[in-house]
Design a protein around this motif. Structure first.
Motif, PDB file in Angstrom:
ATOM      1  N   GLN A 281       0.431  -1.066   0.031  1.00 34.90           N
ATOM      2  CA  GLN A 281       0.562  -0.202  -0.251  1.00 34.90           C
ATOM      3  C   GLN A 281       0.776   1.394  -0.210  1.00 34.90           C
ATOM      4  O   GLN A 281       2.101   1.379   0.889  1.00 34.90           O
ATOM      5  N   VAL A 282       0.155   2.427  -0.341  1.00 33.39           N
ATOM      6  CA  VAL A 282       0.920   3.280  -0.418  1.00 33.39           C
ATOM      7  C   VAL A 282       0.449   4.133   0.003  1.00 33.39           C
ATOM      8  O   VAL A 282      -1.427   4.194   0.465  1.00 33.39           O
ATOM      9  N   LYS A 283       0.372   4.957   1.221  1.00 29.09           N
ATOM     10  CA  LYS A 283      -0.119   5.577   2.417  1.00 29.09           C
ATOM     11  C   LYS A 283       0.072   7.244   2.660  1.00 29.09           C
ATOM     12  O   LYS A 283       1.742   7.792   2.400  1.00 29.09           O
ATOM     13  N   LEU A 284      -0.302   8.037   2.664  1.00 29.01           N
ATOM     14  CA  LEU A 284       0.064   9.823   3.167  1.00 29.01           C
ATOM     15  C   LEU A 284      -0.196   9.542   4.760  1.00 29.01           C
ATOM     16  O   LEU A 284      -1.676   9.180   5.521  1.00 29.01           O
ATOM     17  N   ALA A 285       0.520  10.207   5.977  1.00 29.02           N
ATOM     18  CA  ALA A 285      -0.271  10.633   6.795  1.00 29.02           C
ATOM     19  C   ALA A 285       0.780  11.643   7.421  1.00 29.02           C
ATOM     20  O   ALA A 285       1.879  12.381   6.683  1.00 29.02           O
ATOM     21  N   LYS A 286       0.113  12.941   8.577  1.00 23.95           N
ATOM     22  CA  LYS A 286       0.817  13.850   8.937  1.00 23.95           C
ATOM     23  C   LYS A 286       1.409  13.248  10.568  1.00 23.95           C
ATOM     24  O   LYS A 286       0.262  12.638  11.141  1.00 23.95           O
ATOM     25  N   LEU A 287       2.595  13.897  10.575  1.00 26.31           N
ATOM     26  CA  LEU A 287       3.273  13.380  11.769  1.00 26.31           C
ATOM     27  C   LEU A 287       3.152  14.776  11.970  1.00 26.31           C
ATOM     28  O   LEU A 287       4.045  15.988  11.567  1.00 26.31           O
ATOM     29  N   LYS A 288       3.630  14.696  14.035  1.00 20.17           N
ATOM     30  CA  LYS A 288       3.963  15.536  14.910  1.00 20.17           C
ATOM     31  C   LYS A 288       3.754  15.704  16.519  1.00 20.17           C
ATOM     32  O   LYS A 288       2.584  14.962  16.702  1.00 20.17           O
ATOM     33  N   GLY A 289       5.015  15.762  17.359  1.00 19.15           N
ATOM     34  CA  GLY A 289       5.282  15.026  18.449  1.00 19.15           C
ATOM     35  C   GLY A 289       6.037  13.475  17.958  1.00 19.15           C
ATOM     36  O   GLY A 289       6.610  13.597  17.362  1.00 19.15           O
ATOM     37  N   GLU A 290       6.042  12.751  19.262  1.00 13.49           N
ATOM     38  CA  GLU A 290       6.583  11.270  19.371  1.00 13.49           C
ATOM     39  C   GLU A 290       5.799  10.817  19.140  1.00 13.49           C
ATOM     40  O   GLU A 290       4.433  10.421  19.793  1.00 13.49           O
ATOM     41  N   PHE A 291       6.383   9.274  17.882  1.00 11.93           N
ATOM     42  CA  PHE A 291       5.463   8.106  17.977  1.00 11.93           C
ATOM     43  C   PHE A 291       5.774   7.321  19.330  1.00 11.93           C
ATOM     44  O   PHE A 291       7.060   7.557  19.840  1.00 11.93           O
ATOM     45  N   VAL A 292       5.414   6.250  18.997  1.00 15.78           N
ATOM     46  CA  VAL A 292       6.299   5.253  20.119  1.00 15.78           C
ATOM     47  C   VAL A 292       6.884   3.993  19.517  1.00 15.78           C
ATOM     48  O   VAL A 292       7.203   3.984  18.424  1.00 15.78           O
TER      49      VAL A 292
END
Lengths: 119, 119
Positions: A29-40
């Motif tokens: 799959q091709v996905k788009l995401a917006k990220l901000k801050g810290e993930f796990v």
């Protein structure tokens, strides 16, 4: 068979850490995401994962190093490798990975998204 | 595990219709190519193929339609669908497809590249 315009798809959502499916091929799959801050911290036992930065800056922490990605740079995180994405400011990313990939890998939590929206 | 800068990789070659491998994951490859002129009509019987335009304009002809891709647009061409990429001016593209994918698909010719360079 419709072409996908990345900027147009990104304009359709604003939430962070919630990948959207924008393409499917060969079981990937091709996905788009917006990220901000810290993930796990997490790893994917069976999936390699490609992070491509569209806009902004993405830092990916590993146990033994840190990689910083700028627009139009990508990194492939091999299966089994623990990583933690971090973004001080919002970053837009494109992901290529198997359809089976769970966003939080082996670290299920309230951040886990089992069902992804298709845009 | 090294990050890939698209512009830097594109600066390393100039020939047309000669995809370079810049990443591998899950049996798939990420390739960069510069295209100019007309390619041959062909199809891939077992592979879906993603064309992502980095710079320039790419036209993909199909038997029943034409799709024009601008920078940061992509199109997934499903397996079995005949297509012919055309670029009036040079276009730089990123491809995402199975490692088994032959550039000319079922239309082998002098344009066929059996061994691709890794950058």
């Amino acid at each position: 068979m419709e072409k996908v315009n990345i900027a147009e798809k990104l304009s359709l959502f604003s939430e962070h850490w919630s990948p959207k499916i924008v393409g499917e091929l060969n079981g990937q799959q091709v996905k788009l995401a917006k990220l901000k801050g810290e993930f796990v911290w997490h790893k994917h036992d069976h999936e390699d994962e490609l992070f491509y930065v569209v806009e902004g800056t993405l830092t990916i922490l590993f146990r033994d190093r840190t990689v910083t990605l700028h627009p139009h740079e990508f990194l492939i995180v091999p299966r089994g490798v623990e990583h933690k994405p971090v973004a001080e400011e919002e970053v837009s990313v494109m992901l290529f990975e198997p359809a089976t990939t769970l966003n939080t890998g082996d670290a299920e939590s309230e951040l886990t998204k089992r069902t992804l929206e298709k845009l």
